[in-house]
Write an enzyme that holds these catalytic residues in place. Structure first.
Site, PDB file in Angstrom:
ATOM      1  CB  SER A  91      -0.911   0.011   1.230  1.00  0.00           C
ATOM      2  OG  SER A  91      -1.426   1.312   1.469  1.00  0.00           O
ATOM      3  CB  CYS A 253      -5.497   4.733  -3.776  1.00  0.00           C
ATOM      4  SG  CYS A 253      -5.306   2.931  -3.830  1.00  0.00           S
TER       5      CYS A 253
END
Length: 344
Positions: A91, A253
Site C-alpha cells: 500500500s 491510493c
C-alpha cells in the site's frame, strides 16, 4: 493488569487515510519471506488481524501495519498491511505512514535533509525517500514495485449497470479500474456510499469469474480493490478506491495510482519522466511519476513513484483481557455495511 496480549501502535494518517504502525508486541509470524508471512496470516491464522482490525479494538476505517524484521538483503524494515478483510501485500499510503512513524519515533535514525528507508513488503522492495526538517518527516517519495496491466477494457456484465469496462492491473496488489461514469456516478464525497456499493458488487463478480494471480508471487492473487477514476478540470486524475467491507480510501491510493499509471502507459498516454496529480475523494493529493519501464514475466511493466505526506497523531496500546468474550473481534452491519455479515 491481567492482559493476555499487548501491542503498541503509533497512530498515523497519510493524506487522510489512517495507517497505524504496530511497533511493539508483534508476535513471531512463520515464513521465510514477507510474502510467506502474508500467506500465513491469510490462510492459517488470522487471529492477530481480527484482534487489531475488528471491533471492539478497531473500527472499519484505516489499516494496521505490522512492523516485522526484514527478510531481503538491504532492507531496513519489513511490514504487512492488515485490514478488515485480510492481510495485503502493499500500500502506498501505508508505506508513507510506516516511513514517517519509523523516522519520527526514532526507530530508524532521521537524517536531514533526506533519509532513505528500504521497506521489505510481500510485493518486493520499496524505496522510501523522506524529506526531513526540524525533526519532522515532511514528505515521502516511494519508488514502487513494478506495475503492469493484465488486460484492458474487460467487459463485465453487471446486470445493474449493463456491461462495464474495467482495466485489470497491478500496482502492488491487483485492481479493477473503471471510469466512475460507467456506473452513472461522479467521484464526490456525497456519492461515497453509492460508489462503495458499486465497487463491492464489481469486485465480487470479477473475483468469482476471472482468476487473477501474480506471475512471480503466487501469494498475491485476486482483485483486492475496485478503483473508480475520473478526470478533473485541471488535468488531475480523481480516484476513489472502494474497500471491503464498505468504505472509500481517504487517500489518493498509491498502489491504485500506480496501477492506473500502468494503464496510461499501456495506452500510450504516459512516458518516462511524466508526472501526474492523483486526487482523492476528499481532495488530498499524491504526485505520481513514471520513473522507468521494465518487464515482469515477459509482460511490459513500469516503475512508478508516489509522493505524499503523513502525520503522526498519537500512540495507542491495545490489550486483550483473557476473559473478554469478544476476543475474536466482530463487525455489525449498522457501521460496517451489509458486507459485515460475511465476518464470522
Amino acid at each position: 493488569m491481567r492482559w493476555k496480549r499487548t501491542i503498541q501502535l503509533v497512530d498515523v494518517h497519510c493524506e487522510g487515510e489512517i495507517g497505524r504502525l504496530a511497533t511493539g508486541g508483534v508476535p513471531n509470524i512463520p515464513g521465510k519471506t514477507i510474502a510467506e508471512q502474508l500467506n500465513y496470516i491469510n490462510t492459517v491464522d488470522d487471529s492477530l488481524r481480527r484482534f487489531l482490525c475488528l471491533e471492539p479494538r478497531q473500527g472499519p476505517l484505516g489499516s494496521v501495519n505490522l512492523l516485522l524484521p526484514p527478510k531481503r538483503e538491504g532492507a531496513d524494515a519489513g511490514f504487512i498491511i492488515l485490514q478488515a478483510d485480510q492481510a495485503h501485500a502493499m500500500s502506498g499510503s501505508n508505506s508513507i505512514c510506516v516511513t514517517t512513524a519509523l523516522l519520527e519515533t526514532g526507530i530508524i535514525e532521521m537524517k536531514e535533509p533526506e533519509t532513505v528507508v528500504m521497506l521489505d513488503t510481500a510485493a518486493g522492495l520499496v524505496k522510501a525517500t523522506a524529506t526531513c526538517r526540524d525533526g519532522r518527516c515532511e514528505r515521502v517519495e516511494l519508488t514502487m514495485t513494478p506495475s503492469f496491466v493484465l488486460d484492458l477494457d474487460v467487459e463485465v456484465d453487471t446486470g445493474t449497470w449493463g456491461k462495464v469496462k474495467v482495466d485489470l492491473c497491478y500496482g502492488g496488489v491487483f485492481y479493477a479500474i473503471a471510469d466512475a461514469s460507467a456506473v452513472g456516478l461522479t467521484i464526490d464525497k456525497a456519492n461515497a456510499r453509492e460508489l462503495v456499493a458499486a465497487g463491492m458488487a464489481l469486485k465480487d463478480l470479477i473475483n468469482r469469474t476471472i482468476p487473477v494471480v501474480h506471475p512471480e508471487i503466487p501469494e498475491i492473487r485476486g482483485v483486492a480493490y475496485v478503483m473508480f477514476r475520473g478526470e478533473e478540470p485541471d488535468g488531475a486524475v480523481r480516484t476513489c478506491t472502494t474497500m471491503w467491507p464498505g468504505r472509500v480510501d481517504r487517500s489518493p491510493c498509491g498502489t491504485g495510482s500506480s496501477a492506473n499509471l500502468a494503464t496510461l502507459h499501456a495506452r500510450g498516454k504516459a512516458k518516462i519522466g511524466d508526472t501526474f496529480i492523483s486526487r482523492s475523494t476528499i481532495g488530498t493529493e499524491f504526485r505520481v511519476g513514471l520513473k522507468d519501464v521494465t518487464t515482469i514475466a515477459g509482460r511490459p511493466a513500469i516503475i512508478p513513484t508516489i509522493s505524499g505526506r503523513a502525520w503522526t497523531f498519537g500512540m495507542t496500546q491495545v490489550a486483550l483481557d483473557p476473559f473478554d468474550p469478544t476476543a475474536e473481534g466482530f463487525a455489525v452491519t449498522d457501521v460496517w455495511g451489509p458486507q459485515a455479515g460475511e465476518i464470522r
